[in-house]
Enzyme design. Structure first.
Site, mmCIF file in Angstrom:
data_model
loop_
_atom_site.group_PDB
_atom_site.id
_atom_site.type_symbol
_atom_site.label_atom_id
_atom_site.label_comp_id
_atom_site.label_asym_id
_atom_site.label_seq_id
_atom_site.Cartn_x
_atom_site.Cartn_y
_atom_site.Cartn_z
ATOM 1 N N GLU A 86 27.596 -2.669 44.928
ATOM 2 C CA GLU A 86 26.874 -1.908 45.949
ATOM 3 C C GLU A 86 25.438 -2.414 46.072
ATOM 4 O O GLU A 86 24.732 -2.558 45.069
ATOM 5 C CB GLU A 86 26.859 -0.418 45.592
ATOM 6 N N GLY A 122 26.486 10.437 43.753
ATOM 7 C CA GLY A 122 25.250 10.964 44.345
ATOM 8 C C GLY A 122 24.568 12.017 43.499
ATOM 9 O O GLY A 122 23.595 12.637 43.945
ATOM 10 N N ARG A 146 36.268 -0.310 39.751
ATOM 11 C CA ARG A 146 37.554 0.324 40.072
ATOM 12 C C ARG A 146 37.860 0.061 41.534
ATOM 13 O O ARG A 146 37.032 -0.506 42.259
ATOM 14 C CB ARG A 146 37.436 1.835 39.875
HETATM 15 P P1 ADP Z 1 30.771 5.724 45.260
HETATM 16 O O1 ADP Z 1 30.251 6.854 46.068
HETATM 17 O O2 ADP Z 1 30.342 5.746 43.826
HETATM 18 O O3 ADP Z 1 30.567 4.412 45.887
HETATM 19 P P2 ADP Z 1 33.451 6.479 46.109
HETATM 20 O O4 ADP Z 1 32.910 6.952 47.382
HETATM 21 O O5 ADP Z 1 34.550 5.486 46.121
HETATM 22 O O6 ADP Z 1 32.334 5.840 45.185
HETATM 23 O O7 ADP Z 1 33.915 7.744 45.263
HETATM 24 C C1 ADP Z 1 33.031 8.407 44.453
HETATM 25 C C2 ADP Z 1 33.762 9.074 43.317
HETATM 26 O O8 ADP Z 1 34.136 10.381 43.755
HETATM 27 C C3 ADP Z 1 35.029 8.417 42.870
HETATM 28 O O9 ADP Z 1 34.833 7.540 41.827
HETATM 29 C C4 ADP Z 1 35.802 9.569 42.379
HETATM 30 O O10 ADP Z 1 35.423 9.863 41.055
HETATM 31 C C5 ADP Z 1 35.349 10.729 43.184
HETATM 32 N N1 ADP Z 1 36.288 11.045 44.255
HETATM 33 C C6 ADP Z 1 36.102 10.885 45.568
HETATM 34 N N2 ADP Z 1 37.156 11.320 46.255
HETATM 35 C C7 ADP Z 1 38.058 11.762 45.364
HETATM 36 C C8 ADP Z 1 39.383 12.307 45.454
HETATM 37 N N3 ADP Z 1 39.992 12.509 46.617
HETATM 38 N N4 ADP Z 1 40.003 12.635 44.316
HETATM 39 C C9 ADP Z 1 39.401 12.448 43.130
HETATM 40 N N5 ADP Z 1 38.180 11.937 42.985
HETATM 41 C C10 ADP Z 1 37.512 11.586 44.077
HETATM 42 P P1 ADP Z 2 26.007 6.749 42.857
HETATM 43 O O1 ADP Z 2 26.381 6.205 41.517
HETATM 44 O O2 ADP Z 2 25.790 8.199 42.824
HETATM 45 O O3 ADP Z 2 26.931 6.260 43.915
HETATM 46 P P2 ADP Z 2 24.026 4.871 43.888
HETATM 47 O O4 ADP Z 2 23.015 4.201 43.039
HETATM 48 O O5 ADP Z 2 25.181 4.062 44.326
HETATM 49 O O6 ADP Z 2 24.529 6.160 43.126
HETATM 50 O O7 ADP Z 2 23.293 5.489 45.154
HETATM 51 C C1 ADP Z 2 23.947 6.376 46.025
HETATM 52 C C2 ADP Z 2 23.291 6.383 47.403
HETATM 53 O O8 ADP Z 2 21.890 6.712 47.328
HETATM 54 C C3 ADP Z 2 23.297 5.042 48.090
HETATM 55 O O9 ADP Z 2 24.502 4.819 48.761
HETATM 56 C C4 ADP Z 2 22.114 5.155 49.034
HETATM 57 O O10 ADP Z 2 22.461 5.903 50.172
HETATM 58 C C5 ADP Z 2 21.129 5.959 48.253
HETATM 59 N N1 ADP Z 2 20.190 5.077 47.516
HETATM 60 C C6 ADP Z 2 20.367 4.595 46.272
HETATM 61 N N2 ADP Z 2 19.336 3.826 45.883
HETATM 62 C C7 ADP Z 2 18.475 3.815 46.916
HETATM 63 C C8 ADP Z 2 17.182 3.220 47.126
HETATM 64 N N3 ADP Z 2 16.592 2.495 46.190
HETATM 65 N N4 ADP Z 2 16.578 3.408 48.312
HETATM 66 C C9 ADP Z 2 17.152 4.167 49.258
HETATM 67 N N5 ADP Z 2 18.348 4.777 49.120
HETATM 68 C C10 ADP Z 2 19.012 4.603 47.966
HETATM 69 MG MG MG Z 3 27.242 4.313 44.392
#
Ligand code: ADP
Ligand code: ADP
Ligand code: MG
Length: 645
Positions: A274, A165, A296
């Site tokens: 995603e 985020g 991952r």
């Molecule tokens: P995303 O939000 O990108 O879909 P996740 O919610 O699975 O992915 O986790 C986001 C990232 O935050 C993970 O890739 C990791 O780097 C970090 N993260 C989240 N929770 C932990 C934790 N308990 N320990 C270490 N890293 C974490």
């Molecule tokens: P990160 O690598 O930080 O996980 P993402 O591209 O997966 O970044 O986006 C994280 C979050 O931001 C999504 O889960 C969603 O809630 C919001 N988001 C991302 N792209 C959009 C979009 N185009 N419109 C609305 N919300 C978005």
């Molecule tokens: Mg993401």
């Protein structure tokens, strides 16, 4: 199959991997920083290697030391967990060069999905719908602004290297573009060392729906979707599977797109594709767009395991060892519904600030899956993610699973640090969430209602006072009272303010507890306490803090009379009784010259004698008590006049 694997991670995910590897008969090697030497994942492993200092850059990100540890311990493969080195293609190359197996995708697949712009271009070619927007190379601010106006506001500016985020800015109107761009770039530079951005159409009423995929390097299957729309500042809070309102058409379309994405890059192992979904008009088979692929195992993978019965870590290890996909698409199906809630040490009223502290007590109800890397007595340190646990529940329907989640959260006990437990509990009880109205804005819209401070009832206060006095076992009654004062005892609890509570013994297992604003009848009956006929909650008291496990845990400091004695003697020269008690002896008389630290009087209270000392240099102006006097908490005892400078 391997006989030994090394887990290049810590906390709950290291424990989670060890559990499955163990069940498969594998030997497990843990690595740890000096801060984690006594941690749960180290205890669970067959062997553990210290790889450096607490900061991740000195330990969990030291690929060279991790590989050396694997070679030294005879491990044949490395599981990276998530975070840290899990999506680092350079590390994968080093692991392979050392003759070891990386339990995960190839370096090439990780590189292809590593940057959001390149990944989107690749997905477009593979026929996967991507979020409309600009993901080109021209980073000129004027050009980006032009692209934004072509896309149409609102737009989202995203760091191409982003994750978690970070480096993301929503821009509602053209006037805000320049500022939003600067902020996104600045954050991207500090977080990722790469300030390139892309621009996307901001989907209104967005839902985050992702698809779990699994590949063997050639073929891939999907394990259905997870809805991760419950987010705070683009970070997931509660996840579920399947997605509420999902139709068979849309599931098939999303699953096929995700498999296409995985196969396009020869994906091996567990991954997540995603998508952002427009939730404003229900779910439609043409209403989802690719956002990014996480190469991952994901934090929220357990909800998928709960509805499919698949152990994803077992699959990861088997495929890494050279086996083909454990089953075909048609063998996979969804059973029931699952939720996961992320329990963090964080201060919700202070704006969800990460917190640290020692977990004096940690307990989970029996019927939830609690994935945790900490135990009672462990600390949440400032070095790493403050996650305490993930609570996963499964039920035949969404409604039943949600009820189990609510009950599981209510039955979770954490003492010693603040947590987001009450916030999670409020979410689990949120009417809109229960009705399946999930979108990424839900938490933001209802934040005030979701973060209301709990009501501290007089029964909770009475219970805290009883526990703080060490009188929670009826056997302690006689000891507690006959040695000191037969009938009454005062405890001062602190939660924002001092709350003196007076305990009065009324007979065997019966007491009256006067708390601010009420008198509570406490009765010990049937092996438990009842406060005004309400059964007592469980509670924990240690180290000057008492936590009553009602309303997700209500904590109080127990005011230390000795500390208060020192405070009371300071400042304005008036020494107050820090607690109710008996004046044993007065050691000064009016007119006497004293120095700070001199003994003024001795008070007997709570079975101990407390010496009250002068807080300043001066002269005794007034002695307001005499030997043997019984005094109330806060009663003035001796007044000093400060020495003229
Ligand atoms: P995303 O939000 O990108 O879909 P996740 O919610 O699975 O992915 O986790 C986001 C990232 O935050 C993970 O890739 C990791 O780097 C970090 N993260 C989240 N929770 C932990 C934790 N308990 N320990 C270490 N890293 C974490
Ligand atoms: P990160 O690598 O930080 O996980 P993402 O591209 O997966 O970044 O986006 C994280 C979050 O931001 C999504 O889960 C969603 O809630 C919001 N988001 C991302 N792209 C959009 C979009 N185009 N419109 C609305 N919300 C978005
Ligand atoms: Mg993401």
């Amino acid at each position: 199959m391997f006989d030994t694997i090394l887990i290049a991670n810590r906390g709950e995910i290291a424990c989670r991997v060890i559990e499955t590897a163990r069940a498969m008969g594998l030997r497990c090697v843990a690595v740890h920083s000096t801060a984690d030497a006594a941690s749960k994942h180290v205890q669970m492993a067959d062997e553990a290697v210290c790889i450096g200092d607490p900061a991740p850059a000195d330990s969990y990100l030291r690929g060279d030391r991790i590989i050396a540890a694997a070679l030294a311990t005879g491990a044949q493969a490395i599981h990276p967990g998530y975070g840290f080195l899990s999506e680092n293609p350079g590390f994968v190359d080093q692991v392979t060069a050392a003759g070891l197996v990386f339990i995960g995708p190839s370096a090439d697949a990780i590189r292809k999905m590593g940057l959001k712009d390149a990944a989107k271009a690749l997905m477009e070619q593979a026929g996967v719908p991507v979020v409309p927007g600009y993901h080109g190379a021209d980073q000129d601010p004027g050009h980006l602004e032009l692209e934004a106006s072509k896309i149409g506001y609102p737009v989202l500016i995203k760091a191409v290297a982003g994750g978690g985020g970070k480096g993301m800015r929503l821009v509602e109107r053209p006037e805000g573009f320049v500022d939003g761009l600067e902020r996104a770039k600045a954050e991207a530079r500090t977080s990722f060392g790469n300030d390139a951005v892309l621009i996307e159409k901001y989907v209104t009423q967005p839902r985050h729906i992702e698809v779990q995929v699994f590949g063997d390097g050639t073929r891939a299957v999907h394990l259905f979707e997870r809805d991760c729309s419950l987010q705070r500042r683009h970070q997931k809070v509660i996840e579920e599977a399947p997605a509420p309102g999902m139709t068979e058409d849309m599931r098939a379309a999303m699953g096929a797109a995700a498999v296409r994405a995985a196969e396009a890059i020869g994906y091996k192992g567990a991954g997540t594709v995603e998508f952002i979904v427009d939730g404003s008009n229900g779910l439609r088979a043409d209403g989802f767009w690719f956002m990014e692929m996480n190469t991952r195992l994901q934090v929220e993978h357990p909800v998928t395991e709960a509805i499919t019965g698949v152990d994803l870590v077992e699959w990861q290890i088997r495929v890494a060892a050279g086996e083909s996909l454990p089953c075909a698409q048609e063998d996979l199906s969804i059973t029931g519904h699952a939720f996961e809630a992320r329990l963090y040490a964080e201060d919700v009223p202070a704006g969800f600030l990460p917190a640290t502290g020692r977990l004096a007590h940690l307990g989970f109800p029996a019927d939830v899956r609690a994935d945790s890397g900490v135990r009672s007595g462990d600390s949440i340190s400032p070095f790493y993610d403050p996650m305490i646990a993930k609570l996963i529940v499964h039920g035949p329907t969404r409604a039943v699973a949600l009820q189990k989640l609510a009950r599981g959260l209510a039955g979770t006990q954490v003492a010693g640090t603040v947590t987001n437990l009450a916030f999670l509990g409020a979410l689990a009880g949120h009417k809109g969430f229960a009705a399946g109205e999930v979108d990424t804005g839900l938490i933001g819209r209802d934040l005030a209602g979701l973060t209301e401070a709990p009501v501290v009832t007089s029964a909770v206060l009475a219970q805290a006072a009883l526990w703080a006095a060490g009188l929670e076992t009826p056997g302690a009654w006689d000891r507690g009272f006959t040695l000191w004062q037969p009938l009454e005892r005062t405890v001062v609890l602190h939660r924002g303010e001092d709350m003196p509570c007076v305990l009065r013994i009324m007979g065997p297992g019966r007491a009256e507890i006067a708390v601010p604003g009420a008198v509570v009848q406490a009765v010990h009956r049937g092996g438990r306490w009842w406060f005004d006929d309400q059964p007592a909650a469980q509670a924990h008291c240690a180290g000057g803090r008492v936590t009553v496990f009602a309303s997700y845990g209500i904590g109080f400091d127990v005011v230390d009379p000795l500390e208060r004695a020192a405070e009371a003697a300071g400042g304005d020269g008036l020494t107050l009784a820090p607690m109710p008690g008996r004046v044993v002896s007065v050691h000064v008389h009016a007119g006497q010259v004293v120095q700070a630290g001199d003994r003024l009087a001795v008070l007997e209270a709570m079975k101990m004698e407390h010496t009250l000392v002068a807080g300043l240099d001066g002269t005794v102006a007034e002695v307001l008590v005499k030997d043997g006097d019984q005094v109330e908490a806060g009663a003035p005892l001796i007044r000093l006049e400060e020495e003229e400078a």
